[in-house]
Design an enzyme around this catalytic site. Structure first.
Site, short mmCIF file in Angstrom:
data_model
loop_
_atom_site.label_atom_id
_atom_site.label_comp_id
_atom_site.label_asym_id
_atom_site.label_seq_id
_atom_site.Cartn_x
_atom_site.Cartn_y
_atom_site.Cartn_z
N ALA A 145 -0.58 6.59 9.57
CA ALA A 145 -1.18 7.16 10.78
C ALA A 145 -0.17 8.02 11.55
CB ALA A 145 -1.72 6.05 11.66
N HIS A 146 0.51 8.89 10.83
CA HIS A 146 1.43 9.86 11.44
C HIS A 146 1.03 11.25 10.98
CE1 HIS A 146 4.59 6.97 12.88
NE2 HIS A 146 3.96 6.20 12.00
N HIS A 200 7.85 3.50 5.96
CA HIS A 200 7.09 4.71 5.63
C HIS A 200 7.89 5.52 4.60
CE1 HIS A 200 3.72 4.47 8.47
NE2 HIS A 200 4.59 3.86 9.27
N HIS A 221 7.36 -3.06 8.84
CA HIS A 221 6.12 -3.64 8.30
C HIS A 221 6.13 -3.66 6.77
CE1 HIS A 221 4.92 0.58 8.30
NE2 HIS A 221 4.58 0.57 9.58
N ASN A 224 3.55 -2.54 3.77
CA ASN A 224 2.70 -1.43 4.22
C ASN A 224 3.49 -0.14 4.28
OD1 ASN A 224 1.50 -4.00 6.14
ND2 ASN A 224 0.08 -2.84 4.89
N ARG A 232 8.59 -3.13 -13.88
CA ARG A 232 9.75 -2.36 -14.31
C ARG A 232 10.25 -1.40 -13.23
NH1 ARG A 232 7.04 -2.71 -19.37
NH2 ARG A 232 5.83 -0.82 -18.93
N HIS A 256 -3.65 -6.25 7.43
CA HIS A 256 -2.53 -5.56 6.78
C HIS A 256 -2.02 -6.29 5.55
CE1 HIS A 256 -2.38 -3.22 10.50
NE2 HIS A 256 -1.59 -2.37 9.87
N ASP A 279 2.53 -4.27 15.68
CA ASP A 279 2.24 -2.86 15.35
C ASP A 279 0.96 -2.43 16.05
OD1 ASP A 279 2.65 -0.35 14.20
OD2 ASP A 279 1.66 -0.86 12.31
N ALA A 314 -4.48 2.39 11.11
CA ALA A 314 -3.69 3.01 12.18
C ALA A 314 -3.19 1.94 13.13
CB ALA A 314 -4.52 4.06 12.91
#
Length: 399
Positions: A145-146, A200, A221, A224, A232, A256, A279, A314
């Site tokens: 959500a960026h 992220h 987080h 996520n 592997r 989540h 979050d 989000a």
């Protein structure tokens, strides 16, 4: 948050809370007694005295510490508006979060700097404990959500610009270490005493290990917005879980993470390396509807927040009292393990373990009172003053 303003009342000097289950660092004490002196906890133990508040049937834990939260009560920390930030802080305070690190979201660098200046004033006023920059130094492939067009490589000069904008109150920066400048920025943040968090990210196992060696100490987080585990190609998750220097954030909202994944993380890292976070975005403490998240629009349905465009999750509508209750009743954590992850671990990360994060004499009188059977929140105290719930208790000897 009117309740947080109007119900706040200091305890009489030397007042004690008696009859509660106390979750102390050394274990759980039944029928315990603690004394509050001004804004601090002054003593534990002793016989009940007339005038003590009777907390029989309740459990007392330290105030919760949230390392990663974007808003609540309809307010956003990324708005750059002080009143919205106050609304968010008061909303989470009413749910037991007595220490908050405010998180921003990806935006234009100058705009995020402006937001940081506003949030820093609230740190200086004692409302917040610091600022966490989540974005814009993150992966396009894992941006969640960026806004993708606002993402930037973590050039150390730009990272330093954000940190400086917080006027000494930057606590954490989330970045993707595989991006150009990523490892150099991690080293710089470590040198500055700011937490470098891996998140992220599209990083692989080897690059994540490099980031940890460079000074990264938090996983934003975990699970996520990062590659999953493959047999592997273990990816960042395994690297972050297996290194004892890393604290992993987890969102225990039932959305989540599957409960079994949460159990896996605890089984690998242990409660002493897990920080439960919300979050949360502006809808926390509110109902379904449309809400802003930085420059993006979020629709909340049945308590689940997703981007209007694209449908990515989000943030959350979680509050930490719910995370505590889920952890104990669904995941089977002991009371001490839950306190570690919601209080002690984040306090230690913030360098505040000498004043918050556990029930000990000399520490801040930040308390959460829960029902001992349901673990529903009953009352909150911050710095020796009741935020809510004071009218639920009667004094010993007064009926």
């Amino acid at each position: 948050m009117t309740a947080a303003r109007n119900q706040s009342a200091a305890l009489p000097r030397g007042a004690a809370l008696a009859g509660a289950r106390l979750v102390l660092p050394g274990g759980v004490v039944e029928d315990g007694r603690l004394t509050v002196e001004g804004t601090t906890l002054s003593a534990f133990g002793g016989d009940r005295q007339p005038g003590d508040l009777d907390l029989t049937g309740h459990t007392v834990v330290p105030g919760f510490v949230d390392l990663h939260v974007h808003g609540g009560g309809g307010g956003s920390y990324a708005s750059g508006i002080a009143e919205e930030a106050l609304t968010a802080a008061r909303t989470h305070l009413a749910h037991g979060t007595t220490t908050t690190v405010a998180s921003t979201v990806t935006g234009e660098i100058d705009e995020v700097c402006r937001q940081a200046a506003v949030l820093s004033e609230l740190v200086e006023d004692g409302v917040l404990a610091g600022v966490h920059f989540e974005g814009p130094f993150i992966s396009h492939n894992r941006c969640g959500a960026h806004r993708p067009d606002l993402l930037r490589d973590p050039d150390p000069a730009l990272v330093r610009k954000l940190v400086d904008a917080a006027r000494g109150h930057a606590k954490m920066v989330t970045l993707a270490p595989e991006l150009p400048g990523g490892l150099d920025s991690v080293r710089m943040l470590a040198d500055l005493g700011v937490i470098a968090a891996v998140g992220h990210t599209d990083s692989d196992y080897a690059k994540t290990l490099e980031a940890i060696e460079a000074g990264a100490t938090v996983a934003t987080h975990l699970f996520n917005a990062m590659p999953g585990i493959q047999h592997r190609a273990p990816g960042p998750i395994v690297a972050l879980l297996e290194d004892e220097r890393v604290t992993v954030e987890l969102i225990n909202d039932g959305i989540h993470l599957h409960p079994s994944v949460l159990d896996l993380a605890y089984g690998t890292a242990g409660a002493s390396r897990v920080a439960l976070i919300t979050d949360a975005m502006g809808a926390a403490g509110m109902g379904d509807g449309l809400y802003p998240l930085g420059p993006l629009q979020v629709r909340v349905e049945d308590g689940v927040a997703r981007l209007v465009e694209g449908g990515s999750i989000a943030g959350s509508t979680l509050t930490l009292d719910v995370a505590f209750r889920r952890s104990v009743t669904l995941n089977g954590l002991s009371l001490n393990q839950a306190v570690e992850s919601l209080c002690t671990v984040p306090a230690r990360l913030l360098g505040l373990a000498d004043s918050i994060g556990s029930l000990e004499a000399g520490k801040s009188a930040d308390l959460v009172v829960l029902d001992s059977e349901s673990y529903e929140l009953v009352a909150v105290m911050r710095r020796g003053a009741w935020v809510s719930g004071a009218d639920r208790f009667t004094a010993v000897g007064t009926g």
